[in-house]
Design an enzyme around this catalytic site. Structure first.
Site, PDB file in Angstrom:
ATOM      1  N   ASP A  52       0.844  -1.199   0.000  1.00 28.18           N
ATOM      2  CA  ASP A  52       0.000   0.000   0.000  1.00 28.18           C
ATOM      3  C   ASP A  52       0.879   1.250   0.000  1.00 28.18           C
ATOM      4  OD1 ASP A  52      -2.319   1.830   0.808  1.00 28.18           O
ATOM      5  OD2 ASP A  52      -3.290  -0.124   0.960  1.00 28.18           O
ATOM      6  N   HIS A  89      -3.783   6.095   3.504  1.00 30.74           N
ATOM      7  CA  HIS A  89      -4.532   4.910   3.074  1.00 30.74           C
ATOM      8  C   HIS A  89      -3.979   3.642   3.715  1.00 30.74           C
ATOM      9  CE1 HIS A  89      -5.934   1.806   0.152  1.00 30.74           C
ATOM     10  NE2 HIS A  89      -6.977   2.591   0.017  1.00 30.74           N
ATOM     11  N   ASN A 186     -13.831   0.150  -6.655  1.00 26.75           N
ATOM     12  CA  ASN A 186     -14.812   1.168  -6.274  1.00 26.75           C
ATOM     13  C   ASN A 186     -15.476   1.832  -7.478  1.00 26.75           C
ATOM     14  OD1 ASN A 186     -13.955   0.688  -3.673  1.00 26.75           O
ATOM     15  ND2 ASN A 186     -12.761   2.567  -3.506  1.00 26.75           N
ATOM     16  N   SER A 253     -11.426  -0.819  -0.240  1.00 26.96           N
ATOM     17  CA  SER A 253     -10.142  -0.802   0.466  1.00 26.96           C
ATOM     18  C   SER A 253     -10.314  -1.068   1.948  1.00 26.96           C
ATOM     19  CB  SER A 253      -9.457   0.560   0.296  1.00 26.96           C
ATOM     20  OG  SER A 253      -8.870   0.700  -0.955  1.00 26.96           O
TER      21      SER A 253
END
Length: 308
Positions: A52, A89, A186, A253
């Site tokens: 990530d 994130h 998404n 996520s």
């Protein structure tokens, strides 16, 4: 969910920013994680790799969770030992999986597991397929100081294109018995009749995870296709963020690390078997216990992840 090779316009939405918050475990309760903590020692001994934006290594809920890391980006001069998160994130994902029970912040699904932090996305959430492939190859070689190996990989990211090199390493890791948990994406429109596809979440060797809201209905933004395996909470999820703070975010996520944490627990519940069979055994366990939802399988797959 952050995209590779292009900027994600709205990978998630910040709903609120909190410096402190009393333990809020609604999503943990939804997947029944707490019900198996006694049997699983909260994931003790399991290493989850998070690929990530890095992690806030000083966050009080995460500082003791990190077993190692590597920076694959050019940030911090490309220093491989600095995998600091400047986006938030990765830190949010890490908290959902393993935030420490310190009575002050949030609780992760498997708070006793350890995290290997592999930074391939920069502060803008941008990364490349080559970076992802390099991180996955690194996992194959990585070993902790006490012989630890990665057992779960969290991929709250994706890209629009199939890559042979990516698929090859995904299959290799799957054969090694590593459970790969990947966000569905998404880009959904709320319709079960249209497909939205991103990789590596579309590969059958991964557990492809969609999002549901607090009413256990599919999130409008959650991608739909016939390779969706399960869904998990992905709206209004409170977790760790930069500078020791907490935010509520939405996205597949956020659903994905719920399943990565659940996998860390489930690995302590299944009977041991040869490594190539472990991913199938985990999928069977989740399928057996999943809460069936009255929506098309292209939206919810086998249903809502349940640990008991």
């Amino acid at each position: 969910m952050i995209f590779l090779n292009k900027i994600a316009l709205k990978p998630y939405k910040i709903r609120s920013l909190k410096k402190q918050h009393q333990n809020r475990t609604s999503s943990i309760e939804i997947i029944k994680a707490r019900d198996v903590w006694g049997q699983t020692n909260k994931g003790q001994g399991v290493v989850v790799a998070i690929i990530d934006t890095g992690v806030d290594t000083t966050h009080p809920d995460l500082a003791g969770k990190i077993i190692g890391g590597y920076n694959f980006t050019s940030e911090d001069g490309g220093n491989k030992d600095i995998y600091t998160d400047y986006n938030g994130h990765g830190t949010h994902v890490a908290g959902i999986i393993a935030a420490e029970n310190n009575e002050m912040g949030v609780l992760g699904v498997a708070p006793n597991c350890k995290l290997l932090i592999l930074k391939i996305l920069n502060r803008f959430g941008e990364g490349s397929y080559n970076g992802l492939i390099s991180a996955l190859q690194y996992i194959k070689r990585w070993q902790g100081q006490n012989g630890e190996k990665v057992q779960v990989i969290n991929l709250s990211l994706g890209g629009p294109t199939h890559k042979d090199e990516l698929y090859t390493v995904i299959k290799e890791l799957h054969t090694l018995g590593i459970v790969i948990v990947s966000a569905a994406g998404n880009e959904g429109d709320g319709l079960s009749t249209t497909d939205e596809i991103s990789f590596p979440g579309f590969y059958k060797e991964t557990l492809s995870i969609g999002s549901i809201n607090q009413q256990l209905a599919p999130s409008i933004f959650s991608d739909s296709h016939l390779n969706i395996d399960f869904v998990a909470p992905g709206e209004g999820i409170l977790s760790t963020h930069l500078n020791g703070e907490y935010v509520e975010l939405n996205g597949t996520s956020m659903a994905t690390p719920h399943v990565s944490g659940a996998t860390a627990l489930a690995l302590r519940l299944i009977k041991s078997c040869t490594p190539p069979l472990i991913p199938a055994q985990i999928k069977y366990y989740f399928t057996k216990h999943a809460l069936k939802l009255d929506f098309p399988i292209s939206l919810v797959g086998n249903g809502l992840i349940q640990l008991k």
